[in-house]
Design an enzyme around this catalytic site. Sequence first.
Site, PDB file in Angstrom:
ATOM      1  N   LYS A 228      -8.672   6.684   2.123  1.00 29.26           N
ATOM      2  CA  LYS A 228      -7.304   7.207   1.326  1.00 29.26           C
ATOM      3  C   LYS A 228      -7.925   8.105   0.308  1.00 29.26           C
ATOM      4  CE  LYS A 228      -4.891   3.015   2.679  1.00 29.26           C
ATOM      5  NZ  LYS A 228      -4.885   3.339   4.134  1.00 29.26           N
TER       6      LYS A 228
ATOM      7  N   SER B 147       2.278   0.684  -0.814  1.00 25.05           N
ATOM      8  CA  SER B 147       2.037   1.519   0.270  1.00 25.05           C
ATOM      9  C   SER B 147       3.095   2.454   0.529  1.00 25.05           C
ATOM     10  CB  SER B 147       1.272   1.144   1.540  1.00 25.05           C
ATOM     11  OG  SER B 147       1.986   0.100   2.213  1.00 25.05           O
TER      12      SER B 147
ATOM     13  N   HIS C 168      -3.910   2.246  -2.692  1.00 25.04           N
ATOM     14  CA  HIS C 168      -3.376   3.367  -3.017  1.00 25.04           C
ATOM     15  C   HIS C 168      -3.560   3.847  -4.441  1.00 25.04           C
ATOM     16  CE1 HIS C 168      -1.625   3.934   1.043  1.00 25.04           C
ATOM     17  NE2 HIS C 168      -1.685   2.557   0.867  1.00 25.04           N
TER      18      HIS C 168
HETATM   19  C1  LIG Z   1      -2.274  -1.650   0.713  1.00 22.60           C
HETATM   20  C2  LIG Z   1      -2.903  -1.180   1.937  1.00 22.60           C
HETATM   21  N1  LIG Z   1      -3.965  -2.282   2.260  1.00 22.60           N
HETATM   22  C3  LIG Z   1      -4.823  -1.995   3.341  1.00 22.60           C
HETATM   23  C4  LIG Z   1      -4.706  -0.900   4.282  1.00 22.60           C
HETATM   24  C5  LIG Z   1      -5.364  -0.848   5.493  1.00 22.60           C
HETATM   25  O1  LIG Z   1      -6.494  -0.066   5.121  1.00 22.60           O
HETATM   26  P1  LIG Z   1      -7.215   0.491   6.310  1.00 22.60           P
HETATM   27  O2  LIG Z   1      -6.499   1.952   6.762  1.00 22.60           O
HETATM   28  O3  LIG Z   1      -8.771   0.975   5.868  1.00 22.60           O
HETATM   29  O4  LIG Z   1      -7.331  -0.386   7.388  1.00 22.60           O
HETATM   30  C6  LIG Z   1      -3.547  -0.027   3.726  1.00 22.60           C
HETATM   31  C7  LIG Z   1      -3.239   0.979   4.775  1.00 22.60           C
HETATM   32  O5  LIG Z   1      -3.728   1.425   5.758  1.00 22.60           O
HETATM   33  C8  LIG Z   1      -2.854  -0.320   2.811  1.00 22.60           C
HETATM   34  O6  LIG Z   1      -1.714   0.721   2.757  1.00 22.60           O
END
Ligand SMILES: Cc1ncc(COP(=O)(O)O)c(C=O)c1O
Length: 396
Positions: free
Chosen positions: A238, A178, A206
């Site tokens: 996203k 990320s 992502h």
């Molecule tokens: C790799 C990854 N997993 C999970 C999340 C969490 O997702 P959410 O924003 O829907 O809680 C994120 C970013 O926020 C992320 O970059």
Amino acid sequence: MSLSRSDLAGELDRLREAHLYRTPRTLAGPQGPRPLVDGRRMLAFCSNDYLGLANHPRVIAALKRGADTYSVGSGAAHLVTGHSIAHQALEEELADFTGRARALLFSSGYLANLGVISALTGRADQVFEDRLNHASLLDGARLSRARLRRYAHADPRALARMLDGDQVRLIATDGVFSMDGDLAPVPELVPIARRADAWLLVDDAHGLGVLGEEGRGSLDHLGLGPEQVPILVGTLGKAFGTAGAFVAGSRELIETLIQRARSYIFTTAPPPALAVATRESLGIAQRESWRRERLRLLIRRFRAGAAELGLPLPDSATPIQPLIAGTARQALSWSRRLERLGILVMAIRPPTVPEGSSRLRISFSAAHTTEDVDRLLEALGSLRHETPETGSAVGR
Ligand SMILES: Cc1ncc(COP(=O)(O)O)c(C=O)c1O
């Protein structure tokens, strides 16, 4: 860290002094490349709305339609009376999209990772994770009370050396990292997980929407399916431009999560209208491959321009392009200078990234234009002439 009531002010001061204090920016109006931030129109390269769907008229219309049909709140948890036919239809479409038997919705990616990891692992287990995994994957292991062991970033050999055989229950990795934008070496993790008889979980927050045929994500891009990677986590806030997340896998896996994942069971289901909106954006994301093509064009243009400027960009073929600053102070200084030029790029600092690797996390959206990229490059070029009091220059 534990903080008593009298410690709070001192700790906040310490964060400020260390350039680690963070405050949310306030947006007025829609999400997009030109948000109105704290009253000022900015050109932003910060969001994960990679396909530019958060403000798509058809997605907005679907949300409104969903609210008219199903009301706003879901009223209860999925296992009570919160699960609507809109949720059900989205789960079926996500299963189909990811080529898996079933999918299960969660309110966020954070909760999906907590839920799936803590449902499958416990105190007697070991969970192995890439050192740069998203916080929610690390926290999932912590919540399960398994022993969390972190291997060197994108280094399957380091992982193989660390495995000592017994009770390795799960290996988890971001699909696209990320904060770095690079792809996990999933093909090399597959045989390691198989030999250890461990679950392999890929969180493709992502990659979905951005990579692979019709945006089916990094696993599709790498030619991997459920046989190789039995647990796939995806987020909807996203590239799909809405909110929420899902876990996709076998029927037994999803049934197990329904019975055991506490972050699924003990929370109100997301608004059904959101599921209606996501069904719309999922369709657009699949059909409109020009959005992915445009992203690739913008990324190529940016990387070529950055190379000309001598900017320290690590390898990344995704919309996430980190510009490594080193210290938190340096990253903040660059971010502030860009902001004076009307460009918003967030300084990402510990604990989001490891100490010494603070950065500008530049991210692109299909809603950006080539002129936007050129404006960013021009602004980054001007950072090369930093004055001593604002820190060191970027690039050569
Ligand atoms: C790799 C990854 N997993 C999970 C999340 C969490 O997702 P959410 O924003 O829907 O809680 C994120 C970013 O926020 C992320 O970059």
